[in-house]
Enzyme design. Structure first.
Site, mmCIF file in Angstrom:
data_model
loop_
_atom_site.group_PDB
_atom_site.id
_atom_site.type_symbol
_atom_site.label_atom_id
_atom_site.label_comp_id
_atom_site.label_asym_id
_atom_site.label_seq_id
_atom_site.Cartn_x
_atom_site.Cartn_y
_atom_site.Cartn_z
ATOM 1 N N GLU A 76 0.803 -1.227 0.000
ATOM 2 C CA GLU A 76 0.000 0.000 0.000
ATOM 3 C C GLU A 76 0.835 1.275 0.000
ATOM 4 O OE1 GLU A 76 -3.274 0.033 -0.187
ATOM 5 O OE2 GLU A 76 -3.766 -2.076 0.202
ATOM 6 N N TRP A 104 -16.142 -1.915 -1.619
ATOM 7 C CA TRP A 104 -15.637 -3.281 -1.426
ATOM 8 C C TRP A 104 -16.827 -4.162 -1.073
ATOM 9 C CZ3 TRP A 104 -14.771 -6.025 3.487
ATOM 10 C CH2 TRP A 104 -14.136 -7.269 3.318
ATOM 11 N N PRO A 106 -17.068 -8.092 -1.674
ATOM 12 C CA PRO A 106 -16.507 -9.315 -2.264
ATOM 13 C C PRO A 106 -17.534 -10.407 -2.544
ATOM 14 C CG PRO A 106 -15.986 -9.163 0.083
ATOM 15 C CD PRO A 106 -16.579 -7.846 -0.314
ATOM 16 N N GLY A 133 -12.490 -7.949 -4.833
ATOM 17 C CA GLY A 133 -13.822 -7.590 -4.369
ATOM 18 C C GLY A 133 -14.156 -6.127 -4.484
ATOM 19 N N LYS A 134 -13.369 -5.386 -5.234
ATOM 20 C CA LYS A 134 -13.606 -3.944 -5.388
ATOM 21 C C LYS A 134 -14.521 -3.688 -6.589
ATOM 22 C CE LYS A 134 -10.344 -3.300 -2.245
ATOM 23 N NZ LYS A 134 -8.964 -3.192 -2.701
ATOM 24 N N LYS A 156 -28.322 5.428 -3.334
ATOM 25 C CA LYS A 156 -28.337 4.066 -2.802
ATOM 26 C C LYS A 156 -27.422 3.200 -3.656
ATOM 27 C CE LYS A 156 -31.662 3.666 0.480
ATOM 28 N NZ LYS A 156 -31.507 3.049 1.802
ATOM 29 N N GLU A 346 -9.201 -5.494 4.316
ATOM 30 C CA GLU A 346 -10.121 -4.400 4.006
ATOM 31 C C GLU A 346 -10.826 -3.878 5.252
ATOM 32 O OE1 GLU A 346 -8.655 -4.176 0.459
ATOM 33 O OE2 GLU A 346 -10.178 -2.797 1.185
ATOM 34 N N LEU A 348 -9.251 -3.686 8.147
ATOM 35 C CA LEU A 348 -8.201 -2.807 8.670
ATOM 36 C C LEU A 348 -8.199 -1.480 7.927
ATOM 37 C CD1 LEU A 348 -5.154 -5.230 9.198
ATOM 38 C CD2 LEU A 348 -6.698 -4.304 10.938
ATOM 39 N N ASP A 370 -14.210 2.535 22.912
ATOM 40 C CA ASP A 370 -15.235 1.825 23.670
ATOM 41 C C ASP A 370 -15.078 0.313 23.544
ATOM 42 O OD1 ASP A 370 -18.002 1.767 25.014
ATOM 43 O OD2 ASP A 370 -18.318 0.575 23.201
ATOM 44 N N GLU A 425 -11.317 1.858 27.304
ATOM 45 C CA GLU A 425 -12.313 1.405 28.266
ATOM 46 C C GLU A 425 -12.137 -0.103 28.432
ATOM 47 O OE1 GLU A 425 -17.120 1.052 28.864
ATOM 48 O OE2 GLU A 425 -15.989 0.144 27.234
#
Length: 717
Positions: A76, A104, A106, A133-134, A156, A346, A348, A370, A425
């Site tokens: 990347e 994405w 897939p 999967g893009k 949409k 993806e 991540l 959280d 937390e």
């Protein structure tokens, strides 16, 4: 939400940490040297010898992190580029005003874009399928050169699934979603204003002492409605500044369809909640806070996601996985929500870019993460108690994918933004949670001291005043991992939720409705409640951690509890508001509690006890109900006895000199009885006492706390 720089590691990791590409010669050298050098954990193991048997676990975690960093570099171009994926996914306006769409999905067979721009034609604008999967789509500009999709128009994604269904989805990267009228489903609204808000003020410097005001925009008004970003900016920020808080922790900002979830069932991760106003109004809120010298943290929820499908992440491509583990691993049985697959590249990309988005676009200064306990363990803390046995923190029950995600997130945030603040937390007590990633820790700056509010509620529920155990209270407030900073708090939003009550309401209950007027004498219940409310908060502030947190309204003793509109309360907003009108009514005692909270924070700002090493507790006297400690060369004295005052009471103190009272909970302006003379000078004697080199005699009235400072010390810290 509850769940039950050391040494560098060599030139390669340093290069990766900076997000830079390796030159070919460096790649060859790296290949020759083998795997990236694991850091020396000696400082961490020396600090906590109990970790020594688990050194290999620490190394494995760090090697996993280094592998991810290396892969990011190789595939990347480094994490800087990877975490800016919000600039390529979703919808992006190009220089020529064409619009580039990317998703994405897939598990999908086909993707189409529909919306106001094409009269909701479901098939006229297909995405092109790409690798991994893009899916991509380019919309050229209109004939007049303007973008094909207008600002504030609806969109949409139409997904054709591999089992033949046609489903409608919101882009996971949507920057704005909204709901019209009484509609149930949220709409993806294209947000591209002609004159976007531009931040004026720079980020404040990271505070040395962190004093946090935990706030929820929607309840920040006395009116029974959803309050706005603009209301918060105009009416609440000045109060926070006046109170002396230097940090705001904003809850429920990431979009959530169900208001009553308190912002913990996220549906759109890149969208600021539209129920409070527009993205530009949130940006202005943060900008104005920065102008006041206040940093702003986002309560971020990367531990789980809403199960909503049409306006959430769940089943985006028609499969039960995509962003999540497949069930049962991908479901949280207690929260009825979906759990992310942190081993997915993806996922991540999505989550790390989400952090970067909030830092860059809105200029937040950090995050409160959280549900960290749920992330750290496969059992998610459900039905599991934590005894402190270190075997509980290592082994197959630990989810190392999510743990390493947290390490990676902290590493990236603190590398790109050195003043970024991250708070965890976690109720489990995971060791090294708040130690640097480079020394084997998870990289958080602070953890929440979650046992403290539980202790106060337990005491108020179960014990008479004469049965309060000073040693137990002091132990709870000081029982934290050495070298790991904690945020102490007497109560947060958890304690205010329906089914529980605020500290003030536990102390004074129904008498708050009738006996809070200064025009009548205090009843015994109100007197006790007001004095203990101040003492509990000051003791927590002074002894409990390296930062302090207060939940909106509790600084002035907000009554009752917090309950959002829902079917069970007939959609009422009565308890989903903060009654600042009580504070603004001069003849009510709420303004006295507010004044004490303000002056407590101002005293800390002057003397800096939160930034100082932990306190030395010199007295925990059970019979007298007295606690004495010194921290940052400031002396704290607490007399919790309900009816005994002490004349010429000897207290130990380390620094010799002349002391004067700087904060007194018994002052009349704070709702006290004015029994102390602030002109009194207290001189130490070279008389060692209770482990301190010097001592002095003081008068300490019953149910009173005082802070004394040494007049001969320069407190500039």
């Amino acid at each position: 939400m509850k769940s039950s720089d050391a040494e560098t590691t060599g030139p390669l990791l340093l290069s990766l940490a900076l997000g830079a590409r390796l030159a070919p010669s460096e790649r060859t050298m790296a290949d020759q040297e083998g795997s990236i050098t694991v850091p020396d954990f000696s400082s961490l193991l020396q600090m906590d010898p109990y970790l020594k048997p688990f050194e290999q676990d620490l190394k494995r975690r760090h090697e996993h992190l280094q592998k991810l960093l290396f892969q990011l570099e190789e595939t990347e171009g480094g994490f800087d580029q990877f975490t800016r994926s919000y600039r390529s996914f979703g919808v992006q306006r190009q220089p020529d005003n064409s619009l580039f769409f990317k998703e994405w999905a897939p598990g999908a067979e086909a993707l189409f874009l529909t919306g106001d721009f094409n009269d909701w034609n479901k098939f006229s604008h297909p995405y092109a399928k790409k690798e991994f999967g893009k899916w991509e789509l380019i919309l050229p500009p209109k004939h007049d050169g303007s973008p094909a999709v207008d600002h504030n128009s609806k969109l949409k994604v139409v997904v054709h699934t591999n089992d033949g269904q046609r489903i409608y989805r919101i882009s996971p990267w949507a920057k704005y979603v909204a709901r019209e009228g009484k509609a149930v489903i949220y709409d993806w609204v294209h947000w591209d204003p002609p004159h976007p808000y531009i931040h004026i003020h720079p980020r404040p410097k990271k505070p040395t002492s962190l004093r946090i005001y935990e706030a929820h925009v929607g309840i920040a008004s006395p009116e029974p409605k959803v309050a706005s970003y603009s209301n918060f900016t105009t009416n609440v920020l000045p109060r926070i500044k006046d109170l002396g808080y230097n940090c705001i922790q904003l809850m429920a900002i990431m979009e959530h369809v169900y208001y009553a979830c308190f912002g913990y069932q996220i549906t759109s991760y890149f969208a600021a909640s539209s129920r409070y106003g527009t993205p530009d109004e949130l940006k202005q809120l943060i900008d104005v806070a920065h102008s006041m010298g206040i940093v702003v943290l986002l309560d971020v929820v990367h531990s789980h996601a809403s199960k909503n499908t049409e306006d959430g992440l769940n089943r985006f491509d028609g499969t039960d996985s995509c962003f999540f583990h497949s069930p049962p691993r991908g479901e949280h049985s207690l929260w009825d929500s979906r759990l992310f697959n942190y081993s997915s590249w993806e996922v991540l990309r999505f989550l790390l870019s989400n952090l970067r988005w909030w830092m860059e676009e809105y200029r937040f200064d950090g995050f409160r993460f959280d549900g960290v306990t749920s992330m750290l363990y496969h059992h998610h803390g459900i039905g599991t108690g934590f005894s402190g046995d270190y075997n509980e923190y290592f082994g197959l029950h630990v989810d190392e994918d999510s743990l390493v995600y947290l390490m990676l997130a902290n590493h990236i945030l603190h590398t790109l933004y050195p003043d970024c603040i991250t708070i965890a937390e976690d109720v489990s007590g995971m060791p090294a949670l708040c130690r640097g990633v480079q020394e084997g820790g998870l990289g958080f700056d602070y953890r929440l001291a979650m046992a403290i509010p539980d202790k106060w509620i337990q005491i108020l529920k179960e014990l008479k005043d004469e049965d309060w155990n000073m040693g137990d209270i002091a132990f709870t407030l000081t029982n934290r991992r050495y070298g790991e900073k904690c945020i102490a708090y007497a109560e947060s939003h958890d304690q205010a939720l329906v089914g529980d009550k605020t500290l003030a309401f536990w102390l004074m209950d129904k008498e708050m409705y009738t006996n809070m007027s200064t025009l009548i004498p205090m009843s015994p219940i109100i007197d006790r409640g007001i004095q203990l409310h101040k003492m509990i908060r000051l003791l927590t502030h002074g002894l409990g951690g390296e930062g302090y947190l207060n939940f909106i309204g509790n600084e002035f003793g907000h009554p009752e509890w917090l309950d959002f509109p829902r079917e069970g309360n007939n959609q009422s907003y009565h308890y989903a508001r903060r009654q600042f009108n009580l504070l603004d009514t001069d003849h009510l005692r709420y303004c006295q509690l507010y004044a004490f909270d303000r002056d407590m924070n101002r005293a800390e700002d002057k003397y800096g006890w939160l930034a100082a090493p932990p306190a030395f507790v010199s007295a925990k006297h059970e019979g007298d109900k007295v606690i004495v400690f010194d921290r940052a060369n400031v002396l704290f004295i607490f007399n919790f006895h309900p009816n005994r005052s002490f004349q010429d009471y000897r207290v130990g103190v380390e620094a010799a000199g002349k002391y004067k009272i700087k904060l007194d909970s018994d002052e009349v302006q704070y709702g006290g009885h004015g029994r102390l003379d602030h002109s009194t000078d207290f001189f130490t004697e070279p008389h060692p006492f209770n482990g301190r080199s010097n001592s002095m005699l003081v008068y300490i009235p019953c149910r009173t706390a005082i802070v004394l400072a040494n007049e001969e010390i320069d407190y500039c810290y």
